[in-house]
Design a protein around this motif. Sequence first.
Motif, PDB file in Angstrom:
ATOM      1  N   UNK A  45       0.821  -1.205   0.000  1.00 39.12           N
ATOM      2  CA  UNK A  45       0.000   0.000   0.000  1.00 39.12           C
ATOM      3  C   UNK A  45       0.862   1.264   0.000  1.00 39.12           C
ATOM      4  N   UNK A  46       1.961   1.223   0.768  1.00 37.53           N
ATOM      5  CA  UNK A  46       2.860   2.376   0.837  1.00 37.53           C
ATOM      6  C   UNK A  46       3.540   2.629  -0.504  1.00 37.53           C
ATOM      7  N   UNK A  47       3.997   1.546  -1.147  1.00 33.96           N
ATOM      8  CA  UNK A  47       4.647   1.691  -2.447  1.00 33.96           C
ATOM      9  C   UNK A  47       3.668   2.208  -3.498  1.00 33.96           C
ATOM     10  N   UNK A  48       2.447   1.659  -3.465  1.00 29.81           N
ATOM     11  CA  UNK A  48       1.442   2.106  -4.431  1.00 29.81           C
ATOM     12  C   UNK A  48       1.079   3.574  -4.207  1.00 29.81           C
ATOM     13  N   UNK A  49       1.062   3.992  -2.941  1.00 29.25           N
ATOM     14  CA  UNK A  49       0.704   5.367  -2.612  1.00 29.25           C
ATOM     15  C   UNK A  49       1.808   6.343  -2.992  1.00 29.25           C
ATOM     16  N   UNK A  50       3.051   5.920  -2.823  1.00 28.14           N
ATOM     17  CA  UNK A  50       4.179   6.821  -3.054  1.00 28.14           C
ATOM     18  C   UNK A  50       4.693   6.800  -4.489  1.00 28.14           C
ATOM     19  N   UNK A  51       4.358   5.766  -5.249  1.00 30.32           N
ATOM     20  CA  UNK A  51       4.887   5.658  -6.604  1.00 30.32           C
ATOM     21  C   UNK A  51       4.323   6.760  -7.488  1.00 30.32           C
ATOM     22  N   UNK A  52       5.206   7.363  -8.270  1.00 31.69           N
ATOM     23  CA  UNK A  52       4.826   8.437  -9.185  1.00 31.69           C
ATOM     24  C   UNK A  52       4.826   7.875 -10.609  1.00 31.69           C
ATOM     25  N   UNK A  53       3.744   8.087 -11.337  1.00 32.67           N
ATOM     26  CA  UNK A  53       3.576   7.533 -12.671  1.00 32.67           C
ATOM     27  C   UNK A  53       3.686   8.637 -13.725  1.00 32.67           C
ATOM     28  N   UNK A  54       4.427   8.309 -14.751  1.00 30.14           N
ATOM     29  CA  UNK A  54       4.618   9.261 -15.845  1.00 30.14           C
ATOM     30  C   UNK A  54       3.408   9.242 -16.773  1.00 30.14           C
ATOM     31  N   UNK A  55       2.978  10.443 -17.175  1.00 26.51           N
ATOM     32  CA  UNK A  55       1.804  10.534 -18.047  1.00 26.51           C
ATOM     33  C   UNK A  55       2.059  11.552 -19.156  1.00 26.51           C
ATOM     34  N   UNK A  56       1.249  11.443 -20.207  1.00 25.58           N
ATOM     35  CA  UNK A  56       1.231  12.434 -21.283  1.00 25.58           C
ATOM     36  C   UNK A  56      -0.225  12.763 -21.571  1.00 25.58           C
ATOM     37  N   UNK A  57      -0.492  14.030 -21.900  1.00 21.57           N
ATOM     38  CA  UNK A  57      -1.871  14.461 -22.147  1.00 21.57           C
ATOM     39  C   UNK A  57      -1.931  15.192 -23.488  1.00 21.57           C
ATOM     40  N   UNK A  58      -2.922  14.858 -24.259  1.00 22.97           N
ATOM     41  CA  UNK A  58      -3.131  15.484 -25.567  1.00 22.97           C
ATOM     42  C   UNK A  58      -4.331  16.421 -25.487  1.00 22.97           C
ATOM     43  N   UNK A  59      -4.177  17.622 -26.023  1.00 17.56           N
ATOM     44  CA  UNK A  59      -5.242  18.636 -26.016  1.00 17.56           C
ATOM     45  C   UNK A  59      -5.623  19.054 -24.599  1.00 17.56           C
ATOM     46  N   UNK A 107     -10.452  15.006 -26.753  1.00 20.33           N
ATOM     47  CA  UNK A 107     -10.698  15.265 -28.169  1.00 20.33           C
ATOM     48  C   UNK A 107     -11.261  16.646 -28.479  1.00 20.33           C
ATOM     49  N   UNK A 108     -11.951  17.260 -27.536  1.00 16.34           N
ATOM     50  CA  UNK A 108     -12.607  18.528 -27.825  1.00 16.34           C
ATOM     51  C   UNK A 108     -12.773  19.332 -26.553  1.00 16.34           C
ATOM     52  N   UNK A 109     -13.218  20.542 -26.706  1.00 14.00           N
ATOM     53  CA  UNK A 109     -13.454  21.432 -25.570  1.00 14.00           C
ATOM     54  C   UNK A 109     -14.693  20.955 -24.816  1.00 14.00           C
ATOM     55  N   UNK A 110     -14.505  20.586 -23.553  1.00 12.67           N
ATOM     56  CA  UNK A 110     -15.627  20.073 -22.755  1.00 12.67           C
ATOM     57  C   UNK A 110     -16.717  21.127 -22.578  1.00 12.67           C
ATOM     58  N   UNK A 111     -16.310  22.374 -22.420  1.00 14.71           N
ATOM     59  CA  UNK A 111     -17.295  23.441 -22.229  1.00 14.71           C
ATOM     60  C   UNK A 111     -18.121  23.659 -23.498  1.00 14.71           C
ATOM     61  N   UNK A 112     -17.449  23.625 -24.637  1.00 18.91           N
ATOM     62  CA  UNK A 112     -18.158  23.806 -25.910  1.00 18.91           C
ATOM     63  C   UNK A 112     -19.119  22.644 -26.148  1.00 18.91           C
ATOM     64  N   UNK A 113     -18.685  21.446 -25.833  1.00 20.99           N
ATOM     65  CA  UNK A 113     -19.536  20.267 -26.010  1.00 20.99           C
ATOM     66  C   UNK A 113     -20.784  20.380 -25.149  1.00 20.99           C
ATOM     67  N   UNK A 114     -20.632  20.915 -23.947  1.00 27.58           N
ATOM     68  CA  UNK A 114     -21.774  21.063 -23.052  1.00 27.58           C
ATOM     69  C   UNK A 114     -22.751  22.093 -23.608  1.00 27.58           C
ATOM     70  N   UNK A 115     -22.214  23.155 -24.180  1.00 23.67           N
ATOM     71  CA  UNK A 115     -23.088  24.186 -24.773  1.00 23.67           C
ATOM     72  C   UNK A 115     -23.874  23.634 -25.954  1.00 23.67           C
ATOM     73  N   UNK A 116     -23.270  22.666 -26.629  1.00 21.30           N
ATOM     74  CA  UNK A 116     -23.937  22.073 -27.791  1.00 21.30           C
ATOM     75  C   UNK A 116     -24.742  20.824 -27.420  1.00 21.30           C
ATOM     76  N   UNK A 117     -24.920  20.616 -26.120  1.00 22.77           N
ATOM     77  CA  UNK A 117     -25.688  19.465 -25.602  1.00 22.77           C
ATOM     78  C   UNK A 117     -25.088  18.135 -26.053  1.00 22.77           C
ATOM     79  N   UNK A 118     -23.756  18.091 -26.019  1.00 23.83           N
ATOM     80  CA  UNK A 118     -23.053  16.865 -26.377  1.00 23.83           C
ATOM     81  C   UNK A 118     -22.187  16.411 -25.202  1.00 23.83           C
ATOM     82  N   UNK A 119     -21.901  15.146 -25.197  1.00 20.75           N
ATOM     83  CA  UNK A 119     -21.049  14.597 -24.143  1.00 20.75           C
ATOM     84  C   UNK A 119     -19.622  14.499 -24.657  1.00 20.75           C
ATOM     85  N   UNK A 120     -18.697  15.040 -23.894  1.00 24.39           N
ATOM     86  CA  UNK A 120     -17.291  15.016 -24.266  1.00 24.39           C
ATOM     87  C   UNK A 120     -16.677  13.683 -23.841  1.00 24.39           C
ATOM     88  N   UNK A 121     -16.070  12.990 -24.797  1.00 22.92           N
ATOM     89  CA  UNK A 121     -15.506  11.668 -24.527  1.00 22.92           C
ATOM     90  C   UNK A 121     -13.999  11.777 -24.303  1.00 22.92           C
TER      91      UNK A 121
END
Length: 402
Positions: A45-59, A107-121
């Motif tokens: 539990x301690x190792x899982x809590x302290x381990x830092x995971x590398x990530x990348x984010x698009x958009x 994939x897209x702007x979550x706020x814009x999707x909400x204004x257009x009554x769409x769900x952002x995936x």
Amino acid sequence: MFEVFKKELRELLRDKKTLIFIVALPVLIFPLLFGVMAFMSSQAALEAEQKVHTYAIINGHYAQEFTDKVFYHKSFELYKGEQTFTSVEDLTAAVKAGTIDMGIYLPTDAKKALDEAKQSKWEVVYNDAKAINFLFDRVSELANDFGNKLQQQKLLSFGISEEQQAAVLNPIEVVKVDTADKRENLGEKIGGFIPYLLIPLVLMGATYPAIDLGAGEKERGTLETLLLTPITRTQLVLGKFVTLLAASIATTTITVLSMGVWISIAITFIDLAVIKTAFSSLKVIDLALIFILLLPIAAIFSSLALAISIYARSFKEAQNYMTPLTMGVIFPIIIALLPNVELTAKTAFVPVTNVALAIKEIIKGTIDYTLLGLIFLATVIVAGALLAFCVKWFNKEEVLFR
């Protein structure tokens, strides 16, 4: 019979290995097993809590507030390498290659999707086969927080207050009223594992001495000498059986007392209110009931172990025969661990499983004493039948002199 018992008991007490199996192991098994399990669980539990995971984010700029939360989260570190990612396929290839631990695609702007009554995936790419499944949960939690804020802001723009939002979005609040006390809750979770420790120890207390009392006598050539003594074969086998039963009962007694002592020590030194509340209600009478249930089980194991040892030609052959017996005992204990397997009038007559279920109910504090009586009666009948078979087995020349 009594003279045979004294002889066999004297020989067992001289054997240091027997004393280790009957006395030392039951005393040490509980602190050792629970200590190792607690240490390994806490370390994992301690190792899982302290381990830092590398990530990348698009958009990530489409949801900057969410991107910032992931960036500043203690479990995540932004990938700073030279490789660039533009699609989910790129993130998938990077995770498989071990370049990153996780990829997030917006994939897209979550706020814009909400204004257009769409769900952002949004897509989270990671290896679910590894022991890092909490990655998705943590990212989902951050995404849900961001989505809730967007939702709240949108509804406020429509003139719906926060109180009205709560009533509309969650019109019904379900409140849990638990009828089980803390002891029953904790007993349900860990009570099934106590017999998984206790019953094999009782079996071990009978099998190890049994190998020496039967097959060992054959190898040393002392069985023939015993058969020439002025006692009947029935008295001889009963003397050996009582010796095994005494050894198994000794193991049972030490095991139950050890369990009580180490639980008391744990309650004193471990600062966990739930465990203290649950196990502080475990009384001496409960330990006594567990001990009483294990007595006929000890008789069953002693009869089976002695019959196997008498049949075996040598010490090694007897050891080989004891392995299937151990597996045969473990199987009904595992059945008692299965979900929805409860102590009923039917399961009360299933050998070993009934005792395992009864011990679990005793630890939970919900034992039905009528079923307890049925279990004891059924186990005594089985033990008596097996002892009668063992006596008959010992009286056959083709078994003794194979």
